[in-house]
Design a protein around this motif. Sequence first.
Motif, PDB file in Angstrom:
ATOM      1  N   LYS A  29       0.827  -1.203   0.000  1.00  0.00           N
ATOM      2  CA  LYS A  29       0.000   0.000   0.000  1.00  0.00           C
ATOM      3  C   LYS A  29       0.862   1.254   0.000  1.00  0.00           C
ATOM      4  CE  LYS A  29      -3.740  -2.360   2.351  1.00  0.00           C
ATOM      5  NZ  LYS A  29      -4.379  -2.611   3.627  1.00  0.00           N
ATOM      6  N   MET A  30       1.952   1.222   0.763  1.00  0.00           N
ATOM      7  CA  MET A  30       2.840   2.387   0.817  1.00  0.00           C
ATOM      8  C   MET A  30       3.531   2.616  -0.531  1.00  0.00           C
ATOM      9  SD  MET A  30       4.498   2.005   4.622  1.00  0.00           S
ATOM     10  CE  MET A  30       5.582   3.405   4.414  1.00  0.00           C
ATOM     11  N   LEU A  31       4.050   1.552  -1.129  1.00  0.00           N
ATOM     12  CA  LEU A  31       4.704   1.684  -2.428  1.00  0.00           C
ATOM     13  C   LEU A  31       3.726   2.174  -3.489  1.00  0.00           C
ATOM     14  CD1 LEU A  31       6.907  -1.540  -2.440  1.00  0.00           C
ATOM     15  CD2 LEU A  31       7.702   0.818  -2.240  1.00  0.00           C
ATOM     16  N   TYR A  32       2.522   1.643  -3.449  1.00  0.00           N
ATOM     17  CA  TYR A  32       1.495   2.059  -4.403  1.00  0.00           C
ATOM     18  C   TYR A  32       1.151   3.536  -4.221  1.00  0.00           C
ATOM     19  CZ  TYR A  32      -2.941   2.361  -6.846  1.00  0.00           C
ATOM     20  OH  TYR A  32      -3.957   2.751  -7.679  1.00  0.00           O
ATOM     21  N   ALA A  33       0.977   3.955  -2.979  1.00  0.00           N
ATOM     22  CA  ALA A  33       0.630   5.353  -2.708  1.00  0.00           C
ATOM     23  C   ALA A  33       1.735   6.295  -3.174  1.00  0.00           C
ATOM     24  CB  ALA A  33       0.357   5.549  -1.219  1.00  0.00           C
ATOM     25  N   VAL A  59       5.482  12.080   0.201  1.00  0.00           N
ATOM     26  CA  VAL A  59       5.556  10.851   0.995  1.00  0.00           C
ATOM     27  C   VAL A  59       4.785  11.028   2.300  1.00  0.00           C
ATOM     28  CG1 VAL A  59       7.101   9.327   2.278  1.00  0.00           C
ATOM     29  CG2 VAL A  59       7.712  10.054  -0.040  1.00  0.00           C
ATOM     30  N   ARG A  60       4.975  12.164   2.962  1.00  0.00           N
ATOM     31  CA  ARG A  60       4.262  12.445   4.215  1.00  0.00           C
ATOM     32  C   ARG A  60       2.751  12.441   3.979  1.00  0.00           C
ATOM     33  NH1 ARG A  60       7.380  16.261   5.966  1.00  0.00           N
ATOM     34  NH2 ARG A  60       6.477  17.836   4.626  1.00  0.00           N
ATOM     35  N   ASP A  61       2.304  13.072   2.888  1.00  0.00           N
ATOM     36  CA  ASP A  61       0.880  13.096   2.560  1.00  0.00           C
ATOM     37  C   ASP A  61       0.351  11.692   2.261  1.00  0.00           C
ATOM     38  OD1 ASP A  61       0.988  15.844   2.864  1.00  0.00           O
ATOM     39  OD2 ASP A  61       0.918  16.276   0.705  1.00  0.00           O
ATOM     40  N   ALA A  62       1.150  10.907   1.550  1.00  0.00           N
ATOM     41  CA  ALA A  62       0.737   9.538   1.227  1.00  0.00           C
ATOM     42  C   ALA A  62       0.606   8.706   2.495  1.00  0.00           C
ATOM     43  CB  ALA A  62       1.738   8.898   0.266  1.00  0.00           C
ATOM     44  N   LYS A  63       1.552   8.847   3.412  1.00  0.00           N
ATOM     45  CA  LYS A  63       1.476   8.115   4.675  1.00  0.00           C
ATOM     46  C   LYS A  63       0.246   8.522   5.475  1.00  0.00           C
ATOM     47  CE  LYS A  63       6.363   7.098   5.461  1.00  0.00           C
ATOM     48  NZ  LYS A  63       7.508   7.326   6.364  1.00  0.00           N
ATOM     49  N   GLN A  70      -7.303   5.716   3.392  1.00  0.00           N
ATOM     50  CA  GLN A  70      -7.590   6.203   2.039  1.00  0.00           C
ATOM     51  C   GLN A  70      -6.597   5.597   1.054  1.00  0.00           C
ATOM     52  OE1 GLN A  70      -7.207  10.387   2.701  1.00  0.00           O
ATOM     53  NE2 GLN A  70      -9.302  10.612   3.401  1.00  0.00           N
ATOM     54  N   TYR A  71      -6.835   4.342   0.711  1.00  0.00           N
ATOM     55  CA  TYR A  71      -5.963   3.648  -0.224  1.00  0.00           C
ATOM     56  C   TYR A  71      -6.779   2.589  -0.950  1.00  0.00           C
ATOM     57  CZ  TYR A  71      -5.923   0.480   3.755  1.00  0.00           C
ATOM     58  OH  TYR A  71      -6.298  -0.315   4.794  1.00  0.00           O
ATOM     59  N   THR A  72      -6.201   2.058  -1.988  1.00  0.00           N
ATOM     60  CA  THR A  72      -6.838   1.012  -2.765  1.00  0.00           C
ATOM     61  C   THR A  72      -6.362  -0.336  -2.239  1.00  0.00           C
ATOM     62  OG1 THR A  72      -6.856   2.436  -4.717  1.00  0.00           O
ATOM     63  CG2 THR A  72      -7.132   0.083  -5.100  1.00  0.00           C
ATOM     64  N   THR A  73      -7.292  -1.240  -1.956  1.00  0.00           N
ATOM     65  CA  THR A  73      -6.908  -2.562  -1.484  1.00  0.00           C
ATOM     66  C   THR A  73      -6.370  -3.389  -2.651  1.00  0.00           C
ATOM     67  OG1 THR A  73      -9.064  -3.556  -1.910  1.00  0.00           O
ATOM     68  CG2 THR A  73      -8.729  -2.527   0.271  1.00  0.00           C
ATOM     69  N   GLN A  74      -5.669  -4.451  -2.331  1.00  0.00           N
ATOM     70  CA  GLN A  74      -5.136  -5.341  -3.361  1.00  0.00           C
ATOM     71  C   GLN A  74      -6.270  -5.899  -4.220  1.00  0.00           C
ATOM     72  OE1 GLN A  74      -1.885  -5.910  -3.940  1.00  0.00           O
ATOM     73  NE2 GLN A  74      -2.312  -7.238  -5.657  1.00  0.00           N
ATOM     74  N   ASP A  75      -7.373  -6.305  -3.583  1.00  0.00           N
ATOM     75  CA  ASP A  75      -8.506  -6.840  -4.332  1.00  0.00           C
ATOM     76  C   ASP A  75      -9.081  -5.806  -5.285  1.00  0.00           C
ATOM     77  OD1 ASP A  75      -8.322  -9.321  -3.112  1.00  0.00           O
ATOM     78  OD2 ASP A  75      -9.787  -8.830  -1.558  1.00  0.00           O
ATOM     79  N   ASP A  76      -9.266  -4.576  -4.811  1.00  0.00           N
ATOM     80  CA  ASP A  76      -9.801  -3.517  -5.668  1.00  0.00           C
ATOM     81  C   ASP A  76      -8.837  -3.201  -6.810  1.00  0.00           C
ATOM     82  OD1 ASP A  76     -12.091  -3.316  -4.162  1.00  0.00           O
ATOM     83  OD2 ASP A  76     -11.425  -1.560  -3.033  1.00  0.00           O
ATOM     84  N   LEU A  77      -7.557  -3.204  -6.525  1.00  0.00           N
ATOM     85  CA  LEU A  77      -6.564  -2.930  -7.552  1.00  0.00           C
ATOM     86  C   LEU A  77      -6.594  -4.025  -8.620  1.00  0.00           C
ATOM     87  CD1 LEU A  77      -4.258  -1.206  -8.636  1.00  0.00           C
ATOM     88  CD2 LEU A  77      -2.713  -2.502  -7.169  1.00  0.00           C
ATOM     89  N   GLU A  78      -6.706  -5.272  -8.206  1.00  0.00           N
ATOM     90  CA  GLU A  78      -6.765  -6.375  -9.169  1.00  0.00           C
ATOM     91  C   GLU A  78      -8.012  -6.274 -10.023  1.00  0.00           C
ATOM     92  OE1 GLU A  78      -6.191  -9.984  -6.959  1.00  0.00           O
ATOM     93  OE2 GLU A  78      -4.112  -9.487  -6.508  1.00  0.00           O
ATOM     94  N   LYS A  79      -9.140  -5.893  -9.422  1.00  0.00           N
ATOM     95  CA  LYS A  79     -10.373  -5.704 -10.202  1.00  0.00           C
ATOM     96  C   LYS A  79     -10.200  -4.572 -11.209  1.00  0.00           C
ATOM     97  CE  LYS A  79     -13.421  -7.299  -6.527  1.00  0.00           C
ATOM     98  NZ  LYS A  79     -14.363  -6.887  -5.470  1.00  0.00           N
ATOM     99  N   GLU A  80      -9.581  -3.482 -10.763  1.00  0.00           N
ATOM    100  CA  GLU A  80      -9.329  -2.338 -11.651  1.00  0.00           C
ATOM    101  C   GLU A  80      -8.414  -2.728 -12.807  1.00  0.00           C
ATOM    102  OE1 GLU A  80      -7.072   1.946 -11.405  1.00  0.00           O
ATOM    103  OE2 GLU A  80      -8.079   1.216  -9.589  1.00  0.00           O
TER     104      GLU A  80
END
Length: 84
Positions: A29-33, A59-63, A70-80
């Motif tokens: 999630k951090m790398l993706y953000a 980076v601070r804002d992403a964290k 407020q991030y995309t889950t792995q499942d949602d990302l795979e669907k996208e």
Amino acid sequence: MKIISIMGAPKIKEELYHFIEEGDAKLIKMLYAVAKEYTKDDYTLSGKPMTANQLKTRVRDAKARIAKGQYTTQDDLEKEMQEW
């Protein structure tokens, strides 16, 4: 960046791939953000170099967004990705 000149971009990409493959959900999630934020303002199209302060702010804002959920889950990302 000094790290790229020392290691070389291909080696860094290889290591990042292994971090992603073996990383837990928080790391992914951090790398993706960070990657999403990095490309958000068409940085690569504008040609303007990013300052260290700008990167730190992103980076601070992403964290902060991750901490708020407020991030995309792995499942949602795979669907996208299936829609690409």
